[in-house]
Scaffold this motif. Sequence first.
Motif, short mmCIF file in Angstrom:
data_model
loop_
_atom_site.label_atom_id
_atom_site.label_comp_id
_atom_site.label_asym_id
_atom_site.label_seq_id
_atom_site.Cartn_x
_atom_site.Cartn_y
_atom_site.Cartn_z
N TYR A 117 40.73 50.32 38.41
CA TYR A 117 41.45 49.05 38.54
C TYR A 117 40.61 48.04 39.33
O TYR A 117 40.54 46.85 38.97
CB TYR A 117 42.80 49.27 39.23
CG TYR A 117 43.43 47.99 39.74
CD1 TYR A 117 44.00 47.08 38.85
CD2 TYR A 117 43.44 47.69 41.10
CE1 TYR A 117 44.57 45.90 39.31
CE2 TYR A 117 44.01 46.51 41.56
CZ TYR A 117 44.57 45.63 40.67
OH TYR A 117 45.12 44.46 41.12
N HIS A 118 39.94 48.49 40.39
CA HIS A 118 39.09 47.58 41.18
C HIS A 118 37.90 47.10 40.35
O HIS A 118 37.47 45.95 40.48
CB HIS A 118 38.63 48.27 42.46
CG HIS A 118 39.71 48.41 43.48
ND1 HIS A 118 40.23 47.34 44.18
CD2 HIS A 118 40.41 49.50 43.90
CE1 HIS A 118 41.17 47.74 45.01
NE2 HIS A 118 41.31 49.06 44.86
N PHE A 119 37.36 47.99 39.51
CA PHE A 119 36.29 47.57 38.60
C PHE A 119 36.80 46.48 37.66
O PHE A 119 36.12 45.45 37.44
CB PHE A 119 35.79 48.76 37.78
CG PHE A 119 35.02 48.37 36.55
CD1 PHE A 119 33.69 47.98 36.63
CD2 PHE A 119 35.64 48.39 35.30
CE1 PHE A 119 32.98 47.61 35.49
CE2 PHE A 119 34.93 48.02 34.16
CZ PHE A 119 33.61 47.63 34.25
N LEU A 120 38.00 46.67 37.11
CA LEU A 120 38.56 45.70 36.16
C LEU A 120 38.85 44.37 36.84
O LEU A 120 38.66 43.30 36.23
CB LEU A 120 39.84 46.27 35.54
CG LEU A 120 40.33 45.63 34.24
CD1 LEU A 120 39.24 45.67 33.18
CD2 LEU A 120 41.58 46.35 33.75
N VAL A 121 39.27 44.41 38.09
CA VAL A 121 39.48 43.18 38.86
C VAL A 121 38.15 42.42 39.01
O VAL A 121 38.09 41.19 38.88
CB VAL A 121 40.08 43.49 40.24
CG1 VAL A 121 40.00 42.28 41.17
CG2 VAL A 121 41.53 43.93 40.09
N GLN A 122 37.07 43.16 39.28
CA GLN A 122 35.76 42.53 39.39
C GLN A 122 35.33 41.89 38.07
O GLN A 122 34.77 40.79 38.06
CB GLN A 122 34.72 43.57 39.82
CG GLN A 122 34.87 44.04 41.26
CD GLN A 122 33.86 45.14 41.60
OE1 GLN A 122 33.56 46.00 40.77
NE2 GLN A 122 33.35 45.11 42.81
N ARG A 123 35.61 42.58 36.97
CA ARG A 123 35.25 42.02 35.66
C ARG A 123 36.08 40.77 35.36
O ARG A 123 35.58 39.80 34.81
CB ARG A 123 35.47 43.06 34.55
CG ARG A 123 34.65 44.31 34.71
CD ARG A 123 33.16 44.00 34.79
NE ARG A 123 32.65 43.43 33.56
CZ ARG A 123 31.61 42.60 33.50
NH1 ARG A 123 31.00 42.22 34.59
NH2 ARG A 123 31.19 42.13 32.33
N TYR A 124 37.34 40.81 35.72
CA TYR A 124 38.23 39.66 35.51
C TYR A 124 37.75 38.45 36.32
O TYR A 124 37.85 37.31 35.88
CB TYR A 124 39.65 40.04 35.92
CG TYR A 124 40.69 38.98 35.64
CD1 TYR A 124 41.43 39.01 34.46
CD2 TYR A 124 40.96 37.97 36.56
CE1 TYR A 124 42.40 38.04 34.20
CE2 TYR A 124 41.92 37.00 36.30
CZ TYR A 124 42.64 37.03 35.13
OH TYR A 124 43.58 36.08 34.86
#
Length: 261
Positions: A196-203
């Motif tokens: 989820y933290h990775f996806l937040v960074q991508r967002y």
Amino acid sequence: MSDTTSNTESSDRPSSQLNFGAFKVHVLAHKIDVTLWVIRILTIFFTIGYFIPVYWSSYNAYYKALLANAATSALRLHQRLGTVQFNAQFLAKVLLEDSCHYLFYSLIFLYVPPVTLVLLPILLFAILHASSYALTLLDTLGHNAWWGARLLISVVEFQSRNILRLISFTEIFLMPLTVFLVLMGKGGLLTPFIYYHFLVQRYSSRRNPYTRNMFHELRVVFESFAAKPNMPGFIRSFILFVINLTCKLAPPQVTAQPHTQ
């Protein structure tokens, strides 16, 4: 007459021969870029080896591809930021880099059993960037060098937008998949939270808006799907609940800049 013919042949010869001298000069002057290109080619090679195991097992090829992607991301991160500094400002810069995101991505799935879909984003990024730099290398050899390879590269460049959209869709789809892996006993309990933290960074990426745009496109699609008159009420409520939850979890909007990785 023979001298004229000889001079004509000698003047035409350089245009048909490969300029290995210029190629060698370019390689020596751009060692890091060439190394990145080689590692990306290895990433593609290992990914193919995962699907078509010839020299090693699929299991080994899978983790070699992840490690190659981690090496690419680490080297690209060093190239962009230079010397490591042990302070909060430098750490903040590191976390903003797309290369850091995919270094993080590789580390997440190094400790999870092989999942085929995990290789798709790193394979597509490797194809995009390896193709782009391959064109630079071909230009140093000569503008007429390897027209077949140039044709393939042009196809990749023409489809680059669709490739980036597919990468962003895969990044999003992997979020519920990590939850499913935990329920199936194939992933650690922390895997969905870390991802989820990775996806937040991508967002929140400054240079790559595709993940953010894909979230918006998916929201429009699912809202239209939920608004259909014949949609059962409990399904409509569930879809709207998921949309609202996703919106609440999304980080604040940021201003995007041109994509580089």
